[in-house]
Design a protein around this motif. Sequence first.
Motif, PDB file in Angstrom:
ATOM      1  N   ALA A 130       0.821  -1.210   0.000  1.00  0.00           N
ATOM      2  CA  ALA A 130       0.000   0.000   0.000  1.00  0.00           C
ATOM      3  C   ALA A 130       0.852   1.256   0.000  1.00  0.00           C
ATOM      4  CB  ALA A 130      -0.918   0.009   1.223  1.00  0.00           C
ATOM      5  N   VAL A 131       0.219   2.330  -0.458  1.00  0.00           N
ATOM      6  CA  VAL A 131       0.769   3.677  -0.337  1.00  0.00           C
ATOM      7  C   VAL A 131      -0.309   4.509   0.338  1.00  0.00           C
ATOM      8  CG1 VAL A 131       1.611   5.734  -1.547  1.00  0.00           C
ATOM      9  CG2 VAL A 131       2.170   3.457  -2.420  1.00  0.00           C
ATOM     10  N   LYS A 132       0.078   5.245   1.390  1.00  0.00           N
ATOM     11  CA  LYS A 132      -0.932   6.032   2.081  1.00  0.00           C
ATOM     12  C   LYS A 132      -0.370   7.388   2.461  1.00  0.00           C
ATOM     13  CE  LYS A 132      -0.014   4.161   6.718  1.00  0.00           C
ATOM     14  NZ  LYS A 132      -0.623   3.482   7.881  1.00  0.00           N
ATOM     15  N   GLY A 133      -1.280   8.322   2.698  1.00  0.00           N
ATOM     16  CA  GLY A 133      -0.886   9.663   3.102  1.00  0.00           C
ATOM     17  C   GLY A 133      -2.110  10.530   3.289  1.00  0.00           C
ATOM     18  N   THR A 161      -2.501 -10.476  -7.049  1.00  0.00           N
ATOM     19  CA  THR A 161      -3.477 -11.532  -6.774  1.00  0.00           C
ATOM     20  C   THR A 161      -4.914 -11.033  -6.748  1.00  0.00           C
ATOM     21  OG1 THR A 161      -3.196 -11.201  -4.388  1.00  0.00           O
ATOM     22  CG2 THR A 161      -1.781 -12.853  -5.448  1.00  0.00           C
ATOM     23  N   GLY A 162      -5.124  -9.775  -7.079  1.00  0.00           N
ATOM     24  CA  GLY A 162      -6.484  -9.241  -7.072  1.00  0.00           C
ATOM     25  C   GLY A 162      -6.522  -7.814  -7.565  1.00  0.00           C
ATOM     26  N   ALA A 163      -7.720  -7.279  -7.645  1.00  0.00           N
ATOM     27  CA  ALA A 163      -7.906  -5.908  -8.133  1.00  0.00           C
ATOM     28  C   ALA A 163      -7.400  -4.911  -7.103  1.00  0.00           C
ATOM     29  CB  ALA A 163      -9.380  -5.648  -8.416  1.00  0.00           C
ATOM     30  N   PRO A 164      -6.890  -3.762  -7.546  1.00  0.00           N
ATOM     31  CA  PRO A 164      -6.443  -2.733  -6.604  1.00  0.00           C
ATOM     32  C   PRO A 164      -7.637  -2.113  -5.889  1.00  0.00           C
ATOM     33  CG  PRO A 164      -6.421  -1.858  -8.823  1.00  0.00           C
ATOM     34  CD  PRO A 164      -6.738  -3.329  -8.947  1.00  0.00           C
ATOM     35  N   GLY A 165      -7.338  -1.484  -4.770  1.00  0.00           N
ATOM     36  CA  GLY A 165      -8.415  -0.864  -4.014  1.00  0.00           C
ATOM     37  C   GLY A 165      -7.942   0.356  -3.261  1.00  0.00           C
ATOM     38  N   GLY A 166      -8.872   0.968  -2.572  1.00  0.00           N
ATOM     39  CA  GLY A 166      -8.556   2.150  -1.786  1.00  0.00           C
ATOM     40  C   GLY A 166      -9.427   2.219  -0.549  1.00  0.00           C
ATOM     41  N   ARG A 167      -8.889   2.852   0.494  1.00  0.00           N
ATOM     42  CA  ARG A 167      -9.653   3.149   1.710  1.00  0.00           C
ATOM     43  C   ARG A 167      -9.530   4.635   1.964  1.00  0.00           C
ATOM     44  NH1 ARG A 167      -8.854   0.131   7.059  1.00  0.00           N
ATOM     45  NH2 ARG A 167      -6.953   1.361   7.007  1.00  0.00           N
ATOM     46  N   MET A 179      -6.878  10.827   5.423  1.00  0.00           N
ATOM     47  CA  MET A 179      -6.009   9.720   5.089  1.00  0.00           C
ATOM     48  C   MET A 179      -6.525   8.992   3.843  1.00  0.00           C
ATOM     49  SD  MET A 179      -3.255   8.120   5.660  1.00  0.00           S
ATOM     50  CE  MET A 179      -2.793   8.787   7.269  1.00  0.00           C
ATOM     51  N   PHE A 180      -5.634   8.802   2.908  1.00  0.00           N
ATOM     52  CA  PHE A 180      -5.948   8.213   1.611  1.00  0.00           C
ATOM     53  C   PHE A 180      -5.005   7.022   1.453  1.00  0.00           C
ATOM     54  CE2 PHE A 180      -7.692   9.752  -2.647  1.00  0.00           C
ATOM     55  CZ  PHE A 180      -7.408   8.588  -3.333  1.00  0.00           C
ATOM     56  N   THR A 181      -5.559   5.835   1.294  1.00  0.00           N
ATOM     57  CA  THR A 181      -4.751   4.627   1.153  1.00  0.00           C
ATOM     58  C   THR A 181      -5.142   3.899  -0.119  1.00  0.00           C
ATOM     59  OG1 THR A 181      -4.669   4.371   3.565  1.00  0.00           O
ATOM     60  CG2 THR A 181      -4.055   2.459   2.234  1.00  0.00           C
ATOM     61  N   VAL A 182      -4.174   3.603  -0.965  1.00  0.00           N
ATOM     62  CA  VAL A 182      -4.417   2.754  -2.125  1.00  0.00           C
ATOM     63  C   VAL A 182      -3.537   1.526  -1.977  1.00  0.00           C
ATOM     64  CG1 VAL A 182      -5.118   4.612  -3.660  1.00  0.00           C
ATOM     65  CG2 VAL A 182      -2.720   3.982  -3.542  1.00  0.00           C
ATOM     66  N   PHE A 183      -4.026   0.392  -2.459  1.00  0.00           N
ATOM     67  CA  PHE A 183      -3.291  -0.850  -2.215  1.00  0.00           C
ATOM     68  C   PHE A 183      -3.520  -1.847  -3.340  1.00  0.00           C
ATOM     69  CE2 PHE A 183      -7.443  -1.175  -0.138  1.00  0.00           C
ATOM     70  CZ  PHE A 183      -7.921  -2.395  -0.609  1.00  0.00           C
ATOM     71  N   ARG A 184      -2.632  -2.837  -3.364  1.00  0.00           N
ATOM     72  CA  ARG A 184      -2.758  -3.970  -4.269  1.00  0.00           C
ATOM     73  C   ARG A 184      -2.523  -5.252  -3.482  1.00  0.00           C
ATOM     74  NH1 ARG A 184      -3.462  -4.415  -9.486  1.00  0.00           N
ATOM     75  NH2 ARG A 184      -3.130  -2.692 -10.936  1.00  0.00           N
ATOM     76  N   VAL A 195       6.008   2.589  -0.868  1.00  0.00           N
ATOM     77  CA  VAL A 195       5.185   1.394  -0.674  1.00  0.00           C
ATOM     78  C   VAL A 195       5.526   0.760   0.668  1.00  0.00           C
ATOM     79  CG1 VAL A 195       4.590  -0.880  -1.567  1.00  0.00           C
ATOM     80  CG2 VAL A 195       5.089   0.995  -3.162  1.00  0.00           C
ATOM     81  N   GLU A 196       4.480   0.396   1.423  1.00  0.00           N
ATOM     82  CA  GLU A 196       4.663  -0.272   2.698  1.00  0.00           C
ATOM     83  C   GLU A 196       3.783  -1.503   2.765  1.00  0.00           C
ATOM     84  OE1 GLU A 196       2.359   1.685   6.123  1.00  0.00           O
ATOM     85  OE2 GLU A 196       2.808   3.397   4.786  1.00  0.00           O
ATOM     86  N   VAL A 197       4.127  -2.406   3.691  1.00  0.00           N
ATOM     87  CA  VAL A 197       3.305  -3.582   3.931  1.00  0.00           C
ATOM     88  C   VAL A 197       2.249  -3.196   4.959  1.00  0.00           C
ATOM     89  CG1 VAL A 197       3.267  -5.963   4.740  1.00  0.00           C
ATOM     90  CG2 VAL A 197       5.227  -5.116   3.415  1.00  0.00           C
ATOM     91  N   LEU A 198       0.990  -3.415   4.607  1.00  0.00           N
ATOM     92  CA  LEU A 198      -0.107  -2.942   5.454  1.00  0.00           C
ATOM     93  C   LEU A 198      -1.079  -4.079   5.737  1.00  0.00           C
ATOM     94  CD1 LEU A 198      -1.475  -0.430   6.752  1.00  0.00           C
ATOM     95  CD2 LEU A 198      -2.727  -0.134   4.604  1.00  0.00           C
ATOM     96  N   ASP A 199      -1.420  -4.238   7.018  1.00  0.00           N
ATOM     97  CA  ASP A 199      -2.450  -5.198   7.419  1.00  0.00           C
ATOM     98  C   ASP A 199      -3.796  -4.489   7.462  1.00  0.00           C
ATOM     99  OD1 ASP A 199      -0.714  -7.389   7.745  1.00  0.00           O
ATOM    100  OD2 ASP A 199      -0.114  -6.658   9.725  1.00  0.00           O
ATOM    101  N   LEU A 200      -4.688  -4.884   6.563  1.00  0.00           N
ATOM    102  CA  LEU A 200      -6.032  -4.310   6.555  1.00  0.00           C
ATOM    103  C   LEU A 200      -6.915  -5.147   7.462  1.00  0.00           C
ATOM    104  CD1 LEU A 200      -6.554  -3.668   2.718  1.00  0.00           C
ATOM    105  CD2 LEU A 200      -5.916  -2.003   4.471  1.00  0.00           C
ATOM    106  N   PRO A 201      -7.554  -4.548   8.463  1.00  0.00           N
ATOM    107  CA  PRO A 201      -8.402  -5.326   9.377  1.00  0.00           C
ATOM    108  C   PRO A 201      -9.648  -5.838   8.670  1.00  0.00           C
ATOM    109  CG  PRO A 201      -8.640  -2.968   9.786  1.00  0.00           C
ATOM    110  CD  PRO A 201      -7.527  -3.109   8.798  1.00  0.00           C
ATOM    111  N   GLY A 202     -10.193  -6.923   9.196  1.00  0.00           N
ATOM    112  CA  GLY A 202     -11.441  -7.426   8.653  1.00  0.00           C
ATOM    113  C   GLY A 202     -12.558  -6.422   8.844  1.00  0.00           C
ATOM    114  N   VAL A 203     -13.515  -6.430   7.935  1.00  0.00           N
ATOM    115  CA  VAL A 203     -14.584  -5.442   7.980  1.00  0.00           C
ATOM    116  C   VAL A 203     -15.817  -6.011   7.299  1.00  0.00           C
ATOM    117  CG1 VAL A 203     -13.864  -4.355   5.817  1.00  0.00           C
ATOM    118  CG2 VAL A 203     -15.158  -3.014   7.496  1.00  0.00           C
ATOM    119  N   ASP A 204     -16.980  -5.581   7.768  1.00  0.00           N
ATOM    120  CA  ASP A 204     -18.240  -5.923   7.113  1.00  0.00           C
ATOM    121  C   ASP A 204     -18.686  -4.735   6.284  1.00  0.00           C
ATOM    122  OD1 ASP A 204     -18.822  -8.593   8.152  1.00  0.00           O
ATOM    123  OD2 ASP A 204     -18.885  -7.568  10.087  1.00  0.00           O
ATOM    124  N   LEU A 205     -19.047  -4.984   5.040  1.00  0.00           N
ATOM    125  CA  LEU A 205     -19.366  -3.920   4.108  1.00  0.00           C
ATOM    126  C   LEU A 205     -20.704  -4.161   3.416  1.00  0.00           C
ATOM    127  CD1 LEU A 205     -15.916  -3.651   2.249  1.00  0.00           C
ATOM    128  CD2 LEU A 205     -16.736  -2.150   4.087  1.00  0.00           C
TER     129      LEU A 205
END
Length: 281
Positions: A130-133, A161-167, A179-184, A195-205
């Motif tokens: 991810a890249v965030k800022g 392994t999947g489509a890119p995303g953002g939070r 805060m803007f985070t994009v990831f692959r 680029v950093e290694v980021l753990d995205l927490p589980g979430v219900d959407l």
Amino acid sequence: MRPGLTIGEFATVTHLSVRTLRRYHESGLLEPAWTDDFTGYRYYTAEQIPTAQVIHRLRQLDVPLAEVETVLSADDPRRREEVISGHLRRLEAELDRTRAAVVSLQRLLHPDPADLAVELRSVPTRTVAAVKGVVKQDDSLSWYDAAMAELDAAFPADERTGAPGGRYDNELFTHGAGMFTVFRPVRRPRATGRVEVLDLPGVDLAVTVHAGRHDDIDVTYGRLGTWVVTHALAVDGPIHETYLVGPRDTPDAAEWRTEIGWPVFRLATGTPERAAADRRR
């Protein structure tokens, strides 16, 4: 010998009104080649016809008078081109904003009769690159493009392994910066550059898909927000987007597909009505 074209004749050949030519004269943009001191009649030469037409075209494009004067006075063709190109870029940006507003209004005035398709989805914890800022909303598109380019350079297609995303934190929308985070998702996330290694927490959407270009994505956001609020499921948390198909995949905007995920109350029972009832107990 005739002194030149009268203002009426010049107006005819240039398709400019006499009033407009007088205004150009008064502003110093296009002065007559000669003015009769006795009658006050203005006379123009044939060589002034292209200049008059250039002024007319620039004014049709709403180029400010000061910039028109700069174009006419510039001896360097490159300088003239820079001034005109700069204004054309501004016009294109304004046209993009106008088109986006028109598309959104059309959807709002003529909503799709089909019900909004919403999926309730539990997304597990993931480790991604991810890249965030903290980003201003006005700068978000250019920031996103630069961040995604960095991610793509660091992780070629065979590592993804999947489509890119953002939070996107709520402050991005409520305060114009956040805060803007994009990831692959990739096979082996690793840090490099921004680029950093980021753990995205589980979430219900609550997830829906926006089809097509992003000009009217705010309308889809609004419809999804209405659905979530109606079902009393909304919780605080960053909005999620997943770019199933986007500009980096195809230039055909009709093919773009963007998933929007709105954080919701944890769904232990499987139905929004039951989850909402459980939450109220």
